[in-house]
Design a protein around this motif. Structure first.
Motif, PDB file in Angstrom:
ATOM      1  N   ALA A 255      31.486  33.285  22.178  1.00 28.00           N
ATOM      2  CA  ALA A 255      30.917  32.731  20.947  1.00 28.00           C
ATOM      3  C   ALA A 255      30.599  33.810  19.929  1.00 28.00           C
ATOM      4  O   ALA A 255      30.807  33.622  18.716  1.00 28.00           O
ATOM      5  N   VAL A 256      30.114  34.954  20.375  1.00 29.55           N
ATOM      6  CA  VAL A 256      29.724  35.997  19.430  1.00 29.55           C
ATOM      7  C   VAL A 256      30.944  36.568  18.710  1.00 29.55           C
ATOM      8  O   VAL A 256      30.859  36.950  17.538  1.00 29.55           O
ATOM      9  N   GLU A 257      32.086  36.614  19.401  1.00 27.74           N
ATOM     10  CA  GLU A 257      33.304  37.097  18.755  1.00 27.74           C
ATOM     11  C   GLU A 257      33.788  36.119  17.696  1.00 27.74           C
ATOM     12  O   GLU A 257      34.242  36.516  16.611  1.00 27.74           O
ATOM     13  N   VAL A 258      33.697  34.823  18.007  1.00 27.17           N
ATOM     14  CA  VAL A 258      34.075  33.806  17.026  1.00 27.17           C
ATOM     15  C   VAL A 258      33.102  33.837  15.849  1.00 27.17           C
ATOM     16  O   VAL A 258      33.496  33.767  14.676  1.00 27.17           O
ATOM     17  N   SER A 259      31.826  33.984  16.151  1.00 28.20           N
ATOM     18  CA  SER A 259      30.803  33.985  15.105  1.00 28.20           C
ATOM     19  C   SER A 259      30.959  35.145  14.129  1.00 28.20           C
ATOM     20  O   SER A 259      30.615  35.019  12.945  1.00 28.20           O
ATOM     21  N   ASP A 260      31.493  36.258  14.606  1.00 28.45           N
ATOM     22  CA  ASP A 260      31.633  37.446  13.761  1.00 28.45           C
ATOM     23  C   ASP A 260      32.798  37.345  12.769  1.00 28.45           C
ATOM     24  O   ASP A 260      32.951  38.215  11.907  1.00 28.45           O
ATOM     25  N   ARG A 261      33.607  36.297  12.884  1.00 28.80           N
ATOM     26  CA  ARG A 261      34.700  36.136  11.915  1.00 28.80           C
ATOM     27  C   ARG A 261      34.137  35.785  10.538  1.00 28.80           C
ATOM     28  O   ARG A 261      32.988  35.412  10.392  1.00 28.80           O
ATOM     29  N   ARG A 262      34.990  35.871   9.570  1.00 25.70           N
ATOM     30  CA  ARG A 262      34.586  35.570   8.189  1.00 25.70           C
ATOM     31  C   ARG A 262      34.684  34.059   7.952  1.00 25.70           C
ATOM     32  O   ARG A 262      35.749  33.456   8.137  1.00 25.70           O
TER      33      ARG A 262
ATOM     34  N   ARG B  17      21.504  14.716  15.513  1.00 26.33           N
ATOM     35  CA  ARG B  17      21.227  13.974  16.745  1.00 26.33           C
ATOM     36  C   ARG B  17      22.102  14.467  17.895  1.00 26.33           C
ATOM     37  O   ARG B  17      21.625  14.695  19.014  1.00 26.33           O
ATOM     38  N   ARG B  18      23.387  14.671  17.624  1.00 27.61           N
ATOM     39  CA  ARG B  18      24.303  15.118  18.684  1.00 27.61           C
ATOM     40  C   ARG B  18      23.957  16.521  19.168  1.00 27.61           C
ATOM     41  O   ARG B  18      24.058  16.818  20.361  1.00 27.61           O
ATOM     42  N   GLN B  19      23.541  17.375  18.235  1.00 30.40           N
ATOM     43  CA  GLN B  19      23.222  18.751  18.639  1.00 30.40           C
ATOM     44  C   GLN B  19      21.957  18.790  19.491  1.00 30.40           C
ATOM     45  O   GLN B  19      21.863  19.562  20.449  1.00 30.40           O
ATOM     46  N   ARG B  20      20.981  17.961  19.175  1.00 26.06           N
ATOM     47  CA  ARG B  20      19.760  17.914  19.974  1.00 26.06           C
ATOM     48  C   ARG B  20      20.046  17.329  21.354  1.00 26.06           C
ATOM     49  O   ARG B  20      19.473  17.761  22.365  1.00 26.06           O
ATOM     50  N   GLU B  21      20.931  16.344  21.424  1.00 30.15           N
ATOM     51  CA  GLU B  21      21.324  15.811  22.733  1.00 30.15           C
ATOM     52  C   GLU B  21      22.008  16.895  23.567  1.00 30.15           C
ATOM     53  O   GLU B  21      21.788  17.002  24.777  1.00 30.15           O
ATOM     54  N   ALA B  22      22.824  17.708  22.904  1.00 30.94           N
ATOM     55  CA  ALA B  22      23.488  18.798  23.613  1.00 30.94           C
ATOM     56  C   ALA B  22      22.480  19.838  24.098  1.00 30.94           C
ATOM     57  O   ALA B  22      22.566  20.344  25.224  1.00 30.94           O
TER      58      ALA B  22
ATOM     59  N   TRP C  75      28.361  26.083   8.321  1.00 30.87           N
ATOM     60  CA  TRP C  75      28.917  24.897   8.977  1.00 30.87           C
ATOM     61  C   TRP C  75      30.235  25.228   9.659  1.00 30.87           C
ATOM     62  O   TRP C  75      30.476  24.821  10.801  1.00 30.87           O
ATOM     63  N   ASP C  76      31.093  25.960   8.962  1.00 35.78           N
ATOM     64  CA  ASP C  76      32.393  26.320   9.534  1.00 35.78           C
ATOM     65  C   ASP C  76      32.223  27.220  10.756  1.00 35.78           C
ATOM     66  O   ASP C  76      32.939  27.083  11.761  1.00 35.78           O
ATOM     67  N   ARG C  77      31.280  28.164  10.669  1.00 37.45           N
ATOM     68  CA  ARG C  77      31.033  29.070  11.803  1.00 37.45           C
ATOM     69  C   ARG C  77      30.529  28.269  13.014  1.00 37.45           C
ATOM     70  O   ARG C  77      30.987  28.465  14.136  1.00 37.45           O
ATOM     71  N   LEU C  78      29.568  27.380  12.774  1.00 41.71           N
ATOM     72  CA  LEU C  78      29.005  26.566  13.845  1.00 41.71           C
ATOM     73  C   LEU C  78      30.093  25.738  14.526  1.00 41.71           C
ATOM     74  O   LEU C  78      30.191  25.711  15.758  1.00 41.71           O
ATOM     75  N   GLN C  79      30.929  25.071  13.740  1.00 37.30           N
ATOM     76  CA  GLN C  79      31.968  24.219  14.311  1.00 37.30           C
ATOM     77  C   GLN C  79      32.971  25.044  15.112  1.00 37.30           C
ATOM     78  O   GLN C  79      33.424  24.625  16.182  1.00 37.30           O
ATOM     79  N   ALA C  80      33.323  26.218  14.608  1.00 36.87           N
ATOM     80  CA  ALA C  80      34.277  27.073  15.311  1.00 36.87           C
ATOM     81  C   ALA C  80      33.709  27.541  16.656  1.00 36.87           C
ATOM     82  O   ALA C  80      34.412  27.585  17.671  1.00 36.87           O
ATOM     83  N   VAL C  81      32.427  27.884  16.663  1.00 38.03           N
ATOM     84  CA  VAL C  81      31.786  28.331  17.904  1.00 38.03           C
ATOM     85  C   VAL C  81      31.712  27.191  18.910  1.00 38.03           C
ATOM     86  O   VAL C  81      32.007  27.376  20.099  1.00 38.03           O
ATOM     87  N   LEU C  82      31.339  25.995  18.458  1.00 39.32           N
ATOM     88  CA  LEU C  82      31.251  24.858  19.365  1.00 39.32           C
ATOM     89  C   LEU C  82      32.615  24.521  19.965  1.00 39.32           C
ATOM     90  O   LEU C  82      32.715  24.187  21.152  1.00 39.32           O
ATOM     91  N   GLU C  83      33.662  24.598  19.155  1.00 37.28           N
ATOM     92  CA  GLU C  83      35.010  24.328  19.658  1.00 37.28           C
ATOM     93  C   GLU C  83      35.429  25.370  20.690  1.00 37.28           C
ATOM     94  O   GLU C  83      36.016  25.036  21.729  1.00 37.28           O
ATOM     95  N   ALA C  84      35.120  26.629  20.427  1.00 40.02           N
ATOM     96  CA  ALA C  84      35.488  27.697  21.363  1.00 40.02           C
ATOM     97  C   ALA C  84      34.739  27.537  22.683  1.00 40.02           C
ATOM     98  O   ALA C  84      35.301  27.747  23.767  1.00 40.02           O
ATOM     99  N   ALA C  85      33.468  27.154  22.615  1.00 38.77           N
ATOM    100  CA  ALA C  85      32.672  26.978  23.829  1.00 38.77           C
ATOM    101  C   ALA C  85      33.221  25.846  24.684  1.00 38.77           C
ATOM    102  O   ALA C  85      33.114  25.882  25.914  1.00 38.77           O
ATOM    103  N   GLY C  86      33.815  24.866  24.038  1.00 40.78           N
ATOM    104  CA  GLY C  86      34.333  23.724  24.781  1.00 40.78           C
ATOM    105  C   GLY C  86      35.550  24.013  25.618  1.00 40.78           C
ATOM    106  O   GLY C  86      35.837  23.270  26.566  1.00 40.78           O
ATOM    107  N   VAL C  87      36.285  25.072  25.308  1.00 42.14           N
ATOM    108  CA  VAL C  87      37.534  25.349  26.026  1.00 42.14           C
ATOM    109  C   VAL C  87      37.504  26.658  26.804  1.00 42.14           C
ATOM    110  O   VAL C  87      38.431  26.958  27.549  1.00 42.14           O
TER     111      VAL C  87
END
Length: 365
Positions: free
Chosen positions: A302-309, A266-271, A314-326
């Motif tokens: 985001a693409v640099e964060v996404s390319d990490r291991r 729900r939160r992702q669709r709102e975003a 789920w972990d990749r998605l959360q890391a990308v969302l956090e990076a986009a926020g700052v």
């Protein structure tokens, strides 16, 4: 208690030290009207060309023709594909140090009639004088078309204007007859304040003037069920949930019932729809490319964060969302309107476009 303090050196009471920060200073920004008043004639004509399409949606083309051999046309607005041979409006630009007066305007009207008689174009439907300022005498004249026509015709017999004196007797008579038969209500002035308000609705405004704070429309709410335009990023989210929670979150129905995945979806669709609202606002308020610039800024990090291991999508998605926020956004006129929810939503727009992917095994079709 006293407002003074006792100092060891003198034993006298002195006022307490008050520290003051420097006053906030902002660079002076001239008003749009002052900016236009500073334009040279060429730039003023270009400004008018940008403004004219905002007046009449029926114009099929607007051209700037000012220059040597323009026959008295600075900006022509065509109402049909026939151009100057069909219905059209003439926007006559006059950028002088002083207010435009009757003497100058009459010379332009004479030039227009001669152009018609010599076959350069047909009589325009409307003739608009565009100037930063108009003399009171000209405004009064244009407000009384019948009297002004009689005055203009009388002046034709006495003028020393070369554009009239070099005509043949037959051509001169044709000009007089055309003037006598023309409704001088076709000649109108335009108000600079009105021009600026109308120019503000064009994509050219932000490239010319300091942008004003605009009211962003309310954020769109997602429909109950994902639509076709959401298919790709929703499928990516479903893969994330299925990878983490297995069979407990493999369908939209199971996801909706899941204690964590349902609320997360729900939160992702709102975003996503918040970013969609930003995109529509940018499309209506600014030139093309501003929302794409935000997308590119977010993607660059985001693409640099996404390319990490990562162990899970789920972990990749959360890391990308956090990076986009700052992350910092390029300072454009749109950047001030970007909200935290928009940043998250942009990540899902990137996933929807196939530019980001959360799970490693296979791509979402």
């Amino acid at each position: 208690m006293s407002d003074q303090t006792l100092t060891p050196q003198s034993g006298l009471l002195e006022p307490p030290l008050v520290l003051k920060g420097p006053g906030m200073q902002f660079p002076y920004m001239p008003s749009p009207k002052k900016i236009v008043f500073g334009y040279d004639p060429n730039e003023f004509e270009e400004f008018v060309k940008e403004w004219v399409p905002a007046l009449e949606s029926e114009y099929v083309r607007v051209e700037r023709l000012g220059g040597t051999g323009d026959h008295g046309i600075d900006v022509a607005a065509y109402r049909s594909a026939q151009g100057l041979e069909g219905p059209w409006d003439n926007y006559q630009c006059k950028r002088y140090k002083n207010a435009l007066n009757w003497s100058t305007a009459a010379g332009e009207i004479r030039k227009m009639f001669v152009g018609v008689v010599l076959g350069h174009f047909v009589l325009p439907t409307q003739y608009v004088f565009v100037a930063p300022a108009f003399a009171r005498g000209l405004r009064d004249a244009l407000a009384k078309p019948t009297q002004t026509r009689a005055k203009f015709v009388a002046e034709l017999a006495e003028t020393s204007d070369e554009i009239i004196t070099r005509l043949t007797a037959e051509q001169h008579q044709a000009v007089v007859q055309m003037a006598e038969q023309t409704d001088f209500a076709m000649f109108v002035p335009v108000d600079m304040d009105q021009m600026l308000e109308q120019h503000k609705t064009t994509v050219h405004w932000v490239t010319r003037f300091p942008d004003v704070q605009r009211e962003r429309p309310a954020v769109m709410l997602p429909p109950d069920e994902p639509g076709p335009e959401e298919a790709r990023y929703v499928q990516q989210l479903m893969r994330v949930y299925a990878e983490r929670w297995k069979a407990d979150a493999e369908t939209l129905q199971l996801i909706a019932q899941h204690p964590t995945a349902g609320d997360h979806m729900r939160r992702q669709r709102e975003a996503f729809y918040s970013a969609e609202s930003l995109q529509r606002f940018a499309r209506d308020a600014y030139p093309d490319g501003h929302f794409n610039a935000v997308m590119d800024d977010v993607h660059a990090i985001a693409v640099e964060v996404s390319d990490r291991r990562f162990e899970l999508g789920w972990d990749r998605l959360q890391a990308v969302l956090e990076a986009a926020g700052v992350m910092a956004l390029t300072e454009t006129v749109l950047a001030r309107y970007v909200r935290p929810l928009d940043r998250k939503g942009v990540c899902h727009h990137l996933a929807n476009d196939g530019r980001l992917q959360w799970c490693e095994e296979g791509e979402v079709e």
